[in-house]
Scaffold this motif. Structure first.
Motif, PDB file in Angstrom:
ATOM      1  N   SER A  83      -4.180  12.121  12.895  1.00  0.00           N
ATOM      2  CA  SER A  83      -4.578  12.275  14.296  1.00  0.00           C
ATOM      3  C   SER A  83      -3.570  11.672  15.266  1.00  0.00           C
ATOM      4  CB  SER A  83      -5.952  11.631  14.533  1.00  0.00           C
ATOM      5  OG  SER A  83      -5.914  10.235  14.203  1.00  0.00           O
ATOM      6  N   GLU A  84      -2.830  10.644  14.805  1.00  0.00           N
ATOM      7  CA  GLU A  84      -1.903   9.983  15.726  1.00  0.00           C
ATOM      8  C   GLU A  84      -0.862   9.177  14.966  1.00  0.00           C
ATOM      9  OE1 GLU A  84      -4.499   7.441  17.994  1.00  0.00           O
ATOM     10  OE2 GLU A  84      -4.637   5.935  16.390  1.00  0.00           O
ATOM     11  N   ALA A  85       0.257   8.935  15.643  1.00  0.00           N
ATOM     12  CA  ALA A  85       1.285   8.016  15.158  1.00  0.00           C
ATOM     13  C   ALA A  85       1.186   6.740  15.974  1.00  0.00           C
ATOM     14  CB  ALA A  85       2.672   8.638  15.316  1.00  0.00           C
ATOM     15  N   VAL A  86       1.323   5.610  15.291  1.00  0.00           N
ATOM     16  CA  VAL A  86       1.236   4.300  15.944  1.00  0.00           C
ATOM     17  C   VAL A  86       2.605   3.634  15.856  1.00  0.00           C
ATOM     18  CG1 VAL A  86       0.063   2.072  16.009  1.00  0.00           C
ATOM     19  CG2 VAL A  86      -1.184   4.120  15.254  1.00  0.00           C
ATOM     20  N   THR A  87       3.138   3.151  16.984  1.00  0.00           N
ATOM     21  CA  THR A  87       4.473   2.548  16.997  1.00  0.00           C
ATOM     22  C   THR A  87       4.392   1.032  16.950  1.00  0.00           C
ATOM     23  OG1 THR A  87       4.781   2.230  19.387  1.00  0.00           O
ATOM     24  CG2 THR A  87       5.142   4.460  18.513  1.00  0.00           C
ATOM     25  N   ASN A  88       5.565   0.417  16.779  1.00  0.00           N
ATOM     26  CA  ASN A  88       5.622  -1.046  16.722  1.00  0.00           C
ATOM     27  C   ASN A  88       5.332  -1.700  18.070  1.00  0.00           C
ATOM     28  OD1 ASN A  88       7.992  -0.065  17.830  1.00  0.00           O
ATOM     29  ND2 ASN A  88       9.302  -1.613  16.898  1.00  0.00           N
ATOM     30  N   ARG A  89       5.214  -0.891  19.107  1.00  0.00           N
ATOM     31  CA  ARG A  89       4.819  -1.415  20.417  1.00  0.00           C
ATOM     32  C   ARG A  89       3.368  -1.085  20.735  1.00  0.00           C
ATOM     33  NH1 ARG A  89      10.157  -0.334  24.297  1.00  0.00           N
ATOM     34  NH2 ARG A  89      11.665  -1.412  22.941  1.00  0.00           N
ATOM     35  N   GLU A  90       2.633  -0.748  19.664  1.00  0.00           N
ATOM     36  CA  GLU A  90       1.205  -0.453  19.757  1.00  0.00           C
ATOM     37  C   GLU A  90       0.921   0.769  20.624  1.00  0.00           C
ATOM     38  OE1 GLU A  90      -0.861  -3.994  20.898  1.00  0.00           O
ATOM     39  OE2 GLU A  90      -0.383  -5.041  19.036  1.00  0.00           O
ATOM     40  N   LYS A  91       1.898   1.642  20.713  1.00  0.00           N
ATOM     41  CA  LYS A  91       1.679   2.910  21.420  1.00  0.00           C
ATOM     42  C   LYS A  91       1.130   3.914  20.416  1.00  0.00           C
ATOM     43  CE  LYS A  91       4.749   4.314  24.349  1.00  0.00           C
ATOM     44  NZ  LYS A  91       6.042   4.806  24.903  1.00  0.00           N
ATOM     45  N   THR A  92       0.162   4.700  20.821  1.00  0.00           N
ATOM     46  CA  THR A  92      -0.377   5.763  19.974  1.00  0.00           C
ATOM     47  C   THR A  92       0.034   7.111  20.549  1.00  0.00           C
ATOM     48  OG1 THR A  92      -2.470   5.773  21.186  1.00  0.00           O
ATOM     49  CG2 THR A  92      -2.349   4.382  19.227  1.00  0.00           C
ATOM     50  N   VAL A  93       0.538   7.961  19.671  1.00  0.00           N
ATOM     51  CA  VAL A  93       0.986   9.293  20.084  1.00  0.00           C
ATOM     52  C   VAL A  93       0.191  10.319  19.290  1.00  0.00           C
ATOM     53  CG1 VAL A  93       2.959  10.837  20.363  1.00  0.00           C
ATOM     54  CG2 VAL A  93       3.300   8.350  20.487  1.00  0.00           C
ATOM     55  N   PRO A  94      -0.793  10.954  19.915  1.00  0.00           N
ATOM     56  CA  PRO A  94      -1.611  11.946  19.203  1.00  0.00           C
ATOM     57  C   PRO A  94      -0.864  13.250  19.018  1.00  0.00           C
ATOM     58  CG  PRO A  94      -2.274  11.836  21.502  1.00  0.00           C
ATOM     59  CD  PRO A  94      -1.225  10.774  21.310  1.00  0.00           C
ATOM     60  N   GLY A  95      -1.286  14.038  18.038  1.00  0.00           N
ATOM     61  CA  GLY A  95      -0.644  15.329  17.804  1.00  0.00           C
ATOM     62  C   GLY A  95      -1.488  16.217  16.909  1.00  0.00           C
ATOM     63  N   ASP A  96      -1.199  17.516  16.972  1.00  0.00           N
ATOM     64  CA  ASP A  96      -1.858  18.470  16.077  1.00  0.00           C
ATOM     65  C   ASP A  96      -1.101  18.593  14.756  1.00  0.00           C
ATOM     66  OD1 ASP A  96      -3.937  19.391  17.927  1.00  0.00           O
ATOM     67  OD2 ASP A  96      -2.293  20.262  19.070  1.00  0.00           O
ATOM     68  N   VAL A  97       0.230  18.429  14.839  1.00  0.00           N
ATOM     69  CA  VAL A  97       1.083  18.534  13.658  1.00  0.00           C
ATOM     70  C   VAL A  97       2.096  17.397  13.695  1.00  0.00           C
ATOM     71  CG1 VAL A  97       2.697  19.997  12.382  1.00  0.00           C
ATOM     72  CG2 VAL A  97       0.868  21.047  13.702  1.00  0.00           C
ATOM     73  N   PHE A  98       2.439  16.875  12.504  1.00  0.00           N
ATOM     74  CA  PHE A  98       3.397  15.771  12.409  1.00  0.00           C
ATOM     75  C   PHE A  98       4.500  16.156  11.438  1.00  0.00           C
ATOM     76  CE2 PHE A  98      -0.405  14.038  14.084  1.00  0.00           C
ATOM     77  CZ  PHE A  98      -0.027  12.981  14.902  1.00  0.00           C
ATOM     78  N   LEU A  99       5.730  15.852  11.831  1.00  0.00           N
ATOM     79  CA  LEU A  99       6.897  16.139  10.997  1.00  0.00           C
ATOM     80  C   LEU A  99       7.679  14.851  10.783  1.00  0.00           C
ATOM     81  CD1 LEU A  99       9.002  17.970   9.613  1.00  0.00           C
ATOM     82  CD2 LEU A  99       9.991  18.401  11.865  1.00  0.00           C
ATOM     83  N   LEU A 100       7.819  14.462   9.522  1.00  0.00           N
ATOM     84  CA  LEU A 100       8.592  13.270   9.177  1.00  0.00           C
ATOM     85  C   LEU A 100      10.024  13.681   8.883  1.00  0.00           C
ATOM     86  CD1 LEU A 100       8.959  10.300   8.492  1.00  0.00           C
ATOM     87  CD2 LEU A 100       8.017  10.757   6.218  1.00  0.00           C
ATOM     88  N   ASN A 101      10.927  13.361   9.809  1.00  0.00           N
ATOM     89  CA  ASN A 101      12.348  13.613   9.601  1.00  0.00           C
ATOM     90  C   ASN A 101      13.009  12.271   9.294  1.00  0.00           C
ATOM     91  OD1 ASN A 101      15.221  14.073  11.695  1.00  0.00           O
ATOM     92  ND2 ASN A 101      14.997  14.720   9.585  1.00  0.00           N
ATOM     93  N   GLY A 102      12.827  11.839   8.087  1.00  0.00           N
ATOM     94  CA  GLY A 102      13.370  10.564   7.646  1.00  0.00           C
ATOM     95  C   GLY A 102      13.370  10.567   6.146  1.00  0.00           C
ATOM     96  N   ASP A 103      13.692   9.460   5.565  1.00  0.00           N
ATOM     97  CA  ASP A 103      13.730   9.374   4.112  1.00  0.00           C
ATOM     98  C   ASP A 103      12.300   9.387   3.583  1.00  0.00           C
ATOM     99  OD1 ASP A 103      13.980   8.514   1.397  1.00  0.00           O
ATOM    100  OD2 ASP A 103      15.971   7.771   1.894  1.00  0.00           O
ATOM    101  N   LEU A 104      11.921  10.506   3.013  1.00  0.00           N
ATOM    102  CA  LEU A 104      10.562  10.681   2.517  1.00  0.00           C
ATOM    103  C   LEU A 104      10.189   9.611   1.496  1.00  0.00           C
ATOM    104  CD1 LEU A 104       9.262  14.188   1.407  1.00  0.00           C
ATOM    105  CD2 LEU A 104       8.679  12.162   0.118  1.00  0.00           C
ATOM    106  N   LEU A 105      11.152   9.230   0.660  1.00  0.00           N
ATOM    107  CA  LEU A 105      10.871   8.294  -0.431  1.00  0.00           C
ATOM    108  C   LEU A 105      10.459   6.926   0.086  1.00  0.00           C
ATOM    109  CD1 LEU A 105      13.875   9.194  -2.743  1.00  0.00           C
ATOM    110  CD2 LEU A 105      11.500   9.957  -2.967  1.00  0.00           C
TER     111      LEU A 105
END
Length: 489
Positions: free
Chosen positions: A258-280
């Motif tokens: 439902s959302e991404a939470v950042t280290n500054r306690e910001k929440t970013v809601p979304g319908d779809v999420f894409l991880l462009n980083g090291d999956l492992l």
């Protein structure tokens, strides 16, 4: 109502996907922990010398161009590719050298000077590596994989079996070349995927097609201009960027994020999420284990990582006798790869790669050369921590080739595998995610979609189609198409 997509990481795969998704009707937000776009591909300045940290050898420029063309943009308004016909000089301790060229006649002359028999077989080699590339392009590079069912395809199976998956790259090259110096130079293509030519499949001989048939390029102003151009296009399209914040968790409810939470306690809601980083490293970090039973912590830490790198960026007050790309080879390349992958340690006689983009564009370093020096490094050990290495080892090696850099360097910066791990969240400092030393890692990389979550997707070097700047850019395009198909239509 406009659907929203959240992209975690502004690497080339994330930028590529964001542009496509925004163009197709999503509102996209990219969250990037660093202050720049491009991931590993970014600009470093030391005095008057500029460096590309990240991919120095650019192939397949059409991949980057197509990201912009799909939106009606003219690529030349964002970046300009300069062909390098005689692009890489291969140097050996016996004093010999030869230069890779995308001009067939020049290449045959170079090979003939070392071994006439190898020159005679060069045409057959060119045809075979083109065949390998065409197979990969038709069956593999433009595909996404969501589950094992996506592998159940007769054309795909035939394509994979035709791409020499059971033969090693070293064995493949020995079909055409006899001189060990020539074989060493061609075998170095395995390092482009972070692997050993004595283990990785001959399938990746296709890199020879990209460099020697299709050509090697440099981006005017620095290769980082690719990332800058994609960022500019994304911003023009309406993509929102959040820099300097790191996503620390993804909130999951009933198999849906439902959302991404950042280290500054910001929440970013979304319908779809894409991880462009090291999956492992990032999938286990961001998603609690109970929400990803198909990708356990044990599975993540058992992965076979690619090579890492020791990097020395050195500003010089002299112009040295170097090509844009130059490689100084180990006396025993097989031992070098055994040291890295079997013993987990640096070779005592490492192959040293130097990119000097000032040879093509002097304005990148007006007061002397900009020397980007790279040595293949073992991935960080799960037990021993950082591996020690010294630039003195590099200088000593190069002095044996008659190249003394130590007295001309005015400024320098060292980057170790531990720094790469921390700065880019790279699994054990690996540059390309998984290595291709095991056959299954070549074709069975982690899927482009999370098996246990219905709206989490993956792009980048640790998923399909693999590592390297064109491949990660393609992964962003492929995944964007998959997201549109399943979440927009």
């Amino acid at each position: 109502m406009t659907k929203t997509a959240v992209v975690i990481g502004a690497g080339l795969g994330g930028l590529s996907a964001a542009i496509s998704l925004q163009h197709r009707g999503f509102q996209v937000t990219i969250i990037e922990k660093n202050s720049h776009s491009g991931g590993k591909l970014h600009d470093v300045q030391l005095g008057s010398a500029g460096f590309d940290f990240g991919p120095n050898t650019i192939t397949m420029p059409h991949v980057f161009n197509n990201v912009l063309k799909q939106t009606g943009r003219k690529p030349e308004d964002y970046f300009e590719f300069v062909p390098l016909p005689r692009h890489t000089t291969n140097s050996f301790e016996d004093g010999s050298s030869f230069t890779f060229s995308s001009v067939k006649e020049d290449m045959k002359e170079e090979l003939h000077a070392l071994d006439p028999a190898s020159a005679d077989k060069y045409e057959a080699y060119r045809k075979e590596v083109e065949k390998l590339f065409r197979l990969a392009d038709r069956h593999f590079l433009k595909r996404t994989f969501r589950s094992w069912k996506d592998f159940i395809s007769l054309p795909l199976a035939k394509g994979l079996l035709s791409s020499r998956p059971l033969e090693t790259m070293d064995s493949f090259h020995r079909r055409f070349f006899k001189d060990e110096r020539i074989i060493s130079a061609f075998n170095r293509y395995a390092t482009y995927i972070g692997s050993s030519p004595f283990n990785s499949p001959a399938t990746f001989g296709l890199i020879g097609h990209l460099e020697l048939n299709d050509g090697v390029y440099y981006t005017k102003g620095g290769n980082y201009r690719i990332a800058e151009g994609l960022k500019k296009a994304a911003e023009e399209s309406g993509v929102k960027f959040i820099y300097g914040e790191e996503v620390v968790s993804l909130t999951v409810q009933n198999g849906t994020i439902s959302e991404a939470v950042t280290n500054r306690e910001k929440t970013v809601p979304g319908d779809v999420f894409l991880l462009n980083g090291d999956l492992l490293s990032q999938y286990p970090r961001l998603v609690a284990s109970e929400h990803r039973p198909s990708f356990t912590d044990k599975k993540a830490v058992s992965a076979d990582p690619s090579v890492s790198a020791y990097v020395l960026m050195a500003a010089s007050n002299k112009r040295h006798a170097l090509n844009h790309h130059q490689v100084f080879f180990s006396r025993d390349p097989k031992k070098e790869f055994e040291d890295i992958f079997n013993k987990g340690e640096y070779s005592s006689d490492p192959t040293v790669y130097i990119c000097t983009s000032s040879k093509t564009e002097p304005s990148r370093s007006p007061d002397g050369d900009n020397l980007f020096i790279l040595v293949n490094a073992p991935p960080l050990s799960t037990e021993a921590g950082a591996h020690p290495f010294s630039k003195e080892t590099v200088f000593e090696k190069l002095r044996r080739f008659g190249l003394d850099l130590s007295t001309s360097i005015t400024d320098s910066m060292e980057v170790s595998p531990a720094v790469i791990e921390k700065r880019f969240n790279a699994y054990r400092g690996a540059l390309y995610g998984l290595s291709s030393n095991k056959k299954k890692n070549t074709f069975l990389r982690p899927f482009n979609k999370a098996s246990d979550l219905n709206n989490l997707y993956f792009a980048g070097g640790s998923t399909h189609p693999g590592g390297g700047s064109p491949m990660v850019t393609l992964s962003g395009q492929n995944v964007a198409e998959l997201i549109v198909k399943h979440h927009l239509n």
